[in-house]
Design a protein around this motif. Sequence first.
Motif, short mmCIF file in Angstrom:
data_model
loop_
_atom_site.label_atom_id
_atom_site.label_comp_id
_atom_site.label_asym_id
_atom_site.label_seq_id
_atom_site.Cartn_x
_atom_site.Cartn_y
_atom_site.Cartn_z
N VAL A 24 83.26 -0.71 195.99
CA VAL A 24 83.57 -2.14 195.84
C VAL A 24 84.20 -2.64 197.14
O VAL A 24 85.22 -2.10 197.59
N PRO A 25 83.60 -3.66 197.77
CA PRO A 25 84.07 -4.05 199.09
C PRO A 25 85.36 -4.88 199.07
O PRO A 25 86.04 -4.95 200.08
N ASP A 26 85.66 -5.50 197.94
CA ASP A 26 86.81 -6.39 197.89
C ASP A 26 87.95 -5.76 197.12
O ASP A 26 87.82 -5.48 195.92
N THR A 36 88.85 -8.55 185.77
CA THR A 36 87.68 -7.67 185.90
C THR A 36 87.50 -6.85 184.63
O THR A 36 88.40 -6.77 183.78
N PHE A 60 90.62 -6.90 195.96
CA PHE A 60 91.21 -7.61 194.83
C PHE A 60 90.41 -7.41 193.55
O PHE A 60 90.87 -7.76 192.47
N LEU A 61 89.21 -6.83 193.66
CA LEU A 61 88.43 -6.47 192.47
C LEU A 61 88.75 -5.05 192.03
O LEU A 61 89.01 -4.79 190.86
N LEU A 62 88.71 -4.13 192.98
CA LEU A 62 89.01 -2.72 192.71
C LEU A 62 89.36 -2.07 194.04
O LEU A 62 88.63 -2.24 195.01
N VAL A 118 90.11 -12.85 190.49
CA VAL A 118 88.69 -12.86 190.85
C VAL A 118 88.09 -14.25 190.81
O VAL A 118 87.31 -14.64 191.69
N LEU A 151 83.46 2.93 192.15
CA LEU A 151 83.18 2.68 190.74
C LEU A 151 81.90 3.42 190.39
O LEU A 151 80.84 3.17 190.97
N THR A 152 81.99 4.32 189.44
CA THR A 152 80.83 5.12 189.04
C THR A 152 80.56 4.91 187.56
O THR A 152 81.45 5.08 186.73
N LEU A 187 86.35 -16.20 193.80
CA LEU A 187 84.95 -16.60 193.78
C LEU A 187 84.81 -18.10 193.98
O LEU A 187 83.81 -18.58 194.51
N SER A 236 75.27 5.89 188.64
CA SER A 236 75.24 4.92 189.74
C SER A 236 76.65 4.72 190.28
O SER A 236 77.60 4.57 189.51
N SER A 237 76.77 4.70 191.60
CA SER A 237 78.09 4.54 192.22
C SER A 237 78.10 3.35 193.16
O SER A 237 77.11 3.08 193.85
N LEU A 238 79.22 2.69 193.19
CA LEU A 238 79.38 1.50 194.02
C LEU A 238 80.71 1.59 194.74
O LEU A 238 81.73 1.90 194.13
#
Lengths: 101, 297
Positions: free
Chosen positions: B242-244, B219, B246-248, B279, B231-232, B283, B238-240
């Motif tokens: 992360v649903p997974d 990543t 293994f990404l964050l 990742v 993650l901002t 994917l 903008s803020s997210l």
Amino acid sequence: MKIDNQKQCLSISEIPELTAANSANFRDQVQSALKDSPSVIEINLSQTRFMDSSGLGALFALYRATAQRKGVILRLLNPAPEIQQLLELTQMQLLFEIVRR
Amino acid sequence: MTTLLICPSIRPAVPHLAALGSLATAPVFGDCLLGHWIEHMAARGAREIRVITADSSERVREAVGDGERWGVRVSIIASNTEPTRAEAVERFRLAGDSGWLPAPDDVVLMSHLPGCPGLPLFESYSSWFAALIGWMPRARTPSRVRVNEIRPGIWAGSRSRVSPTAALIAPCWIGDQVSVEAGAVIGPGAVIEDRSVIRAKATVTQSWVGPDTIVGSLTSVANSLAWGSTLTDWRTDSSLRVPDRFLLGSLAKPQSAPATDRFGRALAAKEPSRSPPNVIAALRSGMSGASDIKLPS
């Protein structure tokens, strides 16, 4: 999800989310629409507010399919800021042409 | 000598930094903001430090205790609202009361890091990041004995594990008990807080990674604040989430009530393995065979 296929351009829009819950359906519908052999594929992500790795996987599958065929252009249109973040986190923005219009 | 420290209360511009209940307990270079101020004031000669907070006084107390580790006495004063400096003087410093540190150290609003009043922390996420990068050369304070400058502009905790194939680019800070795996790139402009894991071939640049955070393999965290699964982007705010994982994701134990009943313990025992795939593997999963998309021949 709305699929519009006109003049060799396949437009996919109105995707509120792309997750494990609907990514298989997304793939199936896109697969059906590809029968008309479009030269341009545009996925409008302006209404997409949530995406997980399954959704990313569906986009990646479409990328792989088009990368193997010369002359087919794949674009992501207007991703919302949080989707843009996810694309950047996974470095998938390097794979796709991302267009804002 | 006595001093008053005012905890900054809610700042609408940076809601995610108060994830631990108070901006005063926000993690900064291996300690909380309040901890850095107590250390600073102790070095200035303060022996009694009164902390005014309008947020959870229990969280603040939990973070700094009674001040013993700095050799000072800390008392927490709960307030309904965040007082201004003038209000704090009026309400909490009696007229004629002697034995205070000279101004401006007698009453301080902790809206910046010690010694850096020109770098406000909480005006925006970009101001937070700029303040941290600006303060990095000062962050190796006397109490940070476990973090050393291993090369010019590169600090790393002595209990951290950095793969020999990882690239460290100054300026960067790798806190204590951090793991940086093979092929990862840290910096320039990166702060990795304590106990975080940067997995193989991940990149962290111009970013702050909060404590107990796992950054997934391959990543790229850039121009962002990554803390737990949040993650901002400090450029756009903008803020997210992360649903997974293994990404964050977060390595910290959840703060929800412990599973003490039999059903809860059974669920906890069935928690899946915590070894995340990388990742690309993730994917690609489900992309073989029938689920692949194929263009017509």
